[in-house]
Design a protein around this motif. Structure first.
Motif, PDB file in Angstrom:
ATOM      1  N   THR A  35     -34.325   0.985 -11.647  1.00 58.31           N
ATOM      2  CA  THR A  35     -34.362   2.367 -11.162  1.00 58.31           C
ATOM      3  C   THR A  35     -32.999   2.863 -10.682  1.00 58.31           C
ATOM      4  O   THR A  35     -32.857   4.038 -10.359  1.00 58.31           O
ATOM      5  N   ASN A  36     -31.997   1.991 -10.592  1.00 58.85           N
ATOM      6  CA  ASN A  36     -30.663   2.424 -10.185  1.00 58.85           C
ATOM      7  C   ASN A  36     -29.612   1.625 -10.956  1.00 58.85           C
ATOM      8  O   ASN A  36     -29.943   0.777 -11.798  1.00 58.85           O
ATOM      9  N   GLY A  37     -28.340   1.907 -10.672  1.00 53.63           N
ATOM     10  CA  GLY A  37     -27.261   1.265 -11.411  1.00 53.63           C
ATOM     11  C   GLY A  37     -27.249  -0.240 -11.261  1.00 53.63           C
ATOM     12  O   GLY A  37     -27.032  -0.965 -12.241  1.00 53.63           O
ATOM     13  N   TYR A  38     -27.486  -0.729 -10.053  1.00 52.99           N
ATOM     14  CA  TYR A  38     -27.465  -2.172  -9.809  1.00 52.99           C
ATOM     15  C   TYR A  38     -28.562  -2.878 -10.590  1.00 52.99           C
ATOM     16  O   TYR A  38     -28.317  -3.864 -11.295  1.00 52.99           O
ATOM     17  N   GLU A  39     -29.772  -2.362 -10.494  1.00 51.74           N
ATOM     18  CA  GLU A  39     -30.898  -3.003 -11.166  1.00 51.74           C
ATOM     19  C   GLU A  39     -30.760  -2.939 -12.683  1.00 51.74           C
ATOM     20  O   GLU A  39     -31.070  -3.901 -13.388  1.00 51.74           O
ATOM     21  N   SER A  40     -30.294  -1.803 -13.201  1.00 54.73           N
ATOM     22  CA  SER A  40     -30.145  -1.672 -14.657  1.00 54.73           C
ATOM     23  C   SER A  40     -29.061  -2.599 -15.186  1.00 54.73           C
ATOM     24  O   SER A  40     -29.181  -3.135 -16.295  1.00 54.73           O
ATOM     25  N   ALA A  41     -27.995  -2.813 -14.395  1.00 52.25           N
ATOM     26  CA  ALA A  41     -26.941  -3.741 -14.819  1.00 52.25           C
ATOM     27  C   ALA A  41     -27.477  -5.161 -14.913  1.00 52.25           C
ATOM     28  O   ALA A  41     -27.152  -5.902 -15.855  1.00 52.25           O
ATOM     29  N   ILE A  42     -28.310  -5.554 -13.948  1.00 50.57           N
ATOM     30  CA  ILE A  42     -28.922  -6.877 -13.988  1.00 50.57           C
ATOM     31  C   ILE A  42     -29.856  -6.999 -15.193  1.00 50.57           C
ATOM     32  O   ILE A  42     -29.878  -8.024 -15.892  1.00 50.57           O
ATOM     33  N   PHE A  43     -30.618  -5.940 -15.444  1.00 46.11           N
ATOM     34  CA  PHE A  43     -31.562  -5.967 -16.563  1.00 46.11           C
ATOM     35  C   PHE A  43     -30.837  -6.018 -17.907  1.00 46.11           C
ATOM     36  O   PHE A  43     -31.234  -6.765 -18.816  1.00 46.11           O
ATOM     37  N   ILE A  44     -29.758  -5.249 -18.044  1.00 45.90           N
ATOM     38  CA  ILE A  44     -28.996  -5.257 -19.302  1.00 45.90           C
ATOM     39  C   ILE A  44     -28.358  -6.622 -19.537  1.00 45.90           C
ATOM     40  O   ILE A  44     -28.320  -7.113 -20.668  1.00 45.90           O
ATOM     41  N   LEU A  89     -39.038   4.847  -4.160  1.00 47.42           N
ATOM     42  CA  LEU A  89     -38.864   5.694  -5.326  1.00 47.42           C
ATOM     43  C   LEU A  89     -39.167   7.149  -4.986  1.00 47.42           C
ATOM     44  O   LEU A  89     -40.023   7.447  -4.154  1.00 47.42           O
ATOM     45  N   VAL A  90     -38.434   8.049  -5.665  1.00 45.18           N
ATOM     46  CA  VAL A  90     -38.778   9.461  -5.573  1.00 45.18           C
ATOM     47  C   VAL A  90     -40.072   9.672  -6.362  1.00 45.18           C
ATOM     48  O   VAL A  90     -40.400   8.884  -7.254  1.00 45.18           O
ATOM     49  N   PRO A  91     -40.835  10.726  -6.045  1.00 46.63           N
ATOM     50  CA  PRO A  91     -42.154  10.900  -6.680  1.00 46.63           C
ATOM     51  C   PRO A  91     -42.132  10.885  -8.204  1.00 46.63           C
ATOM     52  O   PRO A  91     -43.059  10.350  -8.830  1.00 46.63           O
ATOM     53  N   VAL A  92     -41.081  11.475  -8.821  1.00 51.22           N
ATOM     54  CA  VAL A  92     -41.072  11.578 -10.282  1.00 51.22           C
ATOM     55  C   VAL A  92     -41.007  10.212 -10.953  1.00 51.22           C
ATOM     56  O   VAL A  92     -41.419  10.044 -12.106  1.00 51.22           O
ATOM     57  N   LEU A  93     -40.465   9.210 -10.249  1.00 50.25           N
ATOM     58  CA  LEU A  93     -40.331   7.877 -10.835  1.00 50.25           C
ATOM     59  C   LEU A  93     -41.584   7.017 -10.680  1.00 50.25           C
ATOM     60  O   LEU A  93     -41.661   5.938 -11.269  1.00 50.25           O
ATOM     61  N   LYS A  94     -42.535   7.507  -9.896  1.00 49.55           N
ATOM     62  CA  LYS A  94     -43.759   6.738  -9.701  1.00 49.55           C
ATOM     63  C   LYS A  94     -44.703   6.996 -10.870  1.00 49.55           C
ATOM     64  O   LYS A  94     -45.722   7.671 -10.744  1.00 49.55           O
ATOM     65  N   ILE A  99     -41.594   2.151 -16.708  1.00 56.01           N
ATOM     66  CA  ILE A  99     -41.539   0.826 -17.341  1.00 56.01           C
ATOM     67  C   ILE A  99     -41.210   0.955 -18.815  1.00 56.01           C
ATOM     68  O   ILE A  99     -40.383   0.204 -19.356  1.00 56.01           O
ATOM     69  N   ILE A 100     -41.807   1.940 -19.485  1.00 57.10           N
ATOM     70  CA  ILE A 100     -41.651   2.058 -20.938  1.00 57.10           C
ATOM     71  C   ILE A 100     -40.331   2.713 -21.315  1.00 57.10           C
ATOM     72  O   ILE A 100     -39.525   2.143 -22.061  1.00 57.10           O
ATOM     73  N   ILE A 105     -34.608   2.344 -23.210  1.00 60.86           N
ATOM     74  CA  ILE A 105     -33.259   2.910 -23.255  1.00 60.86           C
ATOM     75  C   ILE A 105     -32.214   1.873 -22.856  1.00 60.86           C
ATOM     76  O   ILE A 105     -31.220   1.662 -23.555  1.00 60.86           O
ATOM     77  N   THR A 106     -32.422   1.217 -21.721  1.00 61.84           N
ATOM     78  CA  THR A 106     -31.418   0.286 -21.213  1.00 61.84           C
ATOM     79  C   THR A 106     -31.263  -0.947 -22.096  1.00 61.84           C
ATOM     80  O   THR A 106     -30.170  -1.494 -22.214  1.00 61.84           O
TER      81      THR A 106
END
Length: 281
Positions: A35-44, A89-94, A99-100, A105-106
């Motif tokens: 959901t943020n830069g740190y988590e996406s970097a770990i996931f990538i 999380l902000v409401p739009v991300l809930k 997940i999909i 994308i990442t």
């Protein structure tokens, strides 16, 4: 061959550790860990090691993906560039679309980064082919194999990016009542799709039908992905501002890397032209 098996085994163990780290963060935070830069970097970085297992028979790919993953992990943990704090999380991300859409994308970024580094390796091999003429035949085989793998990576990446963008538009319609709003993130995703679609079809143009141009273009094209991933999140604002971080100064090593790329590209071009001239004689 023995050391390569040890290396692959170590990569697999680290891949499992990274996976359990993502699962643990998912369990603690209660949401998908991208959901943020740190988590996406770990996931990538986790996806990159997974890519190495897709092409495990080629040792160059395993080494390159491990290198990119380590660079991403260093960026994620370097200073205050990316905040590792778990937040609500902000409401739009809930939404289940998180997940999909975001995962699709990442994960495509991992394939594009792999293609860019493979292209850079091929440029180096062109230089080595001229310097070490006794091994020119073996180097040519590696160039052809890496170019094929590069094209496969870019094709998979383009497929994932296109599907992910389409899913994102469906999510946008559910959240904001419209499929497309020309948000900076959406716009740059579309630009990236167009760039890589052109890159994969360049072989149909006679002037661009060469291994050198394809690999060199795969390096330049990744700049659109970096803009989509870093530039939009940290320097632009829009509907995707929930993933925005504080603007960061460009580190000096980026400029040094561009200088190295320029030098290698020039040397590789002249090496390629020299090889082509000899083959035509």
């Amino acid at each position: 061959f023995f050391f390569s098996k040890i290396f692959i085994s170590i990569l697999f163990v680290l891949f499992i550790f990274n996976f359990f780290g993502l699962i643990s963060r998912w369990y603690i935070s209660g949401h998908a860990p991208w959901t943020n830069g740190y988590e996406s970097a770990i996931f990538i970085s986790w996806c990159l090691i997974g890519i190495s297992f897709l092409f495990y028979k080629n040792q160059f790919v395993s080494g390159i993906t491990a290198l990119i993953a380590s660079i991403l992990l260093m960026v994620a943990h370097y200073g205050n560039v990316m905040d590792p704090e778990i937040t609500n999380l902000v409401p739009v991300l809930k939404s289940h679309w998180l997940i999909i859409h975001v995962a699709t994308i990442t994960s495509s970024y991992g394939f594009f980064l792999t293609g860019a580094f493979l292209g850079f390796l091929v440029l180096i091999l062109f230089i080595l082919k001229v310097c070490f003429r006794n091994y020119s035949e073996m180097i040519s085989i590696h160039i052809e194999k890496l170019t094929i793998i590069n094209e496969i990576c870019l094709t998979i990446g383009l497929f994932l990016l296109t599907i992910g963008t389409f899913l994102g538009s469906v999510w946008a319609n559910n959240s904001w009542g419209r499929y497309w709003s020309w948000d900076p993130k959406e716009t740059w995703a579309l630009i990236s799709i167009m760039i890589y679609a052109f890159l994969l079809h360049m072989r149909l143009i006679p002037y661009f039908r060469s291994i050198f141009i394809f690999n060199f273009s795969s390096i330049l094209s990744v700049s659109s992905i970096l803009m989509t991933y870093f530039g939009v999140n940290y320097y632009l604002s829009g509907l995707h501002s929930y993933a925005k971080g504080d603007p960061i100064s460009i580190p000096n090593w980026v400029y040094y890397s561009l200088l190295v790329l320029l030098i290698v590209s020039i040397l590789s071009y002249y090496s390629f032209k020299k090889i082509s001239y000899k083959n035509n004689q």
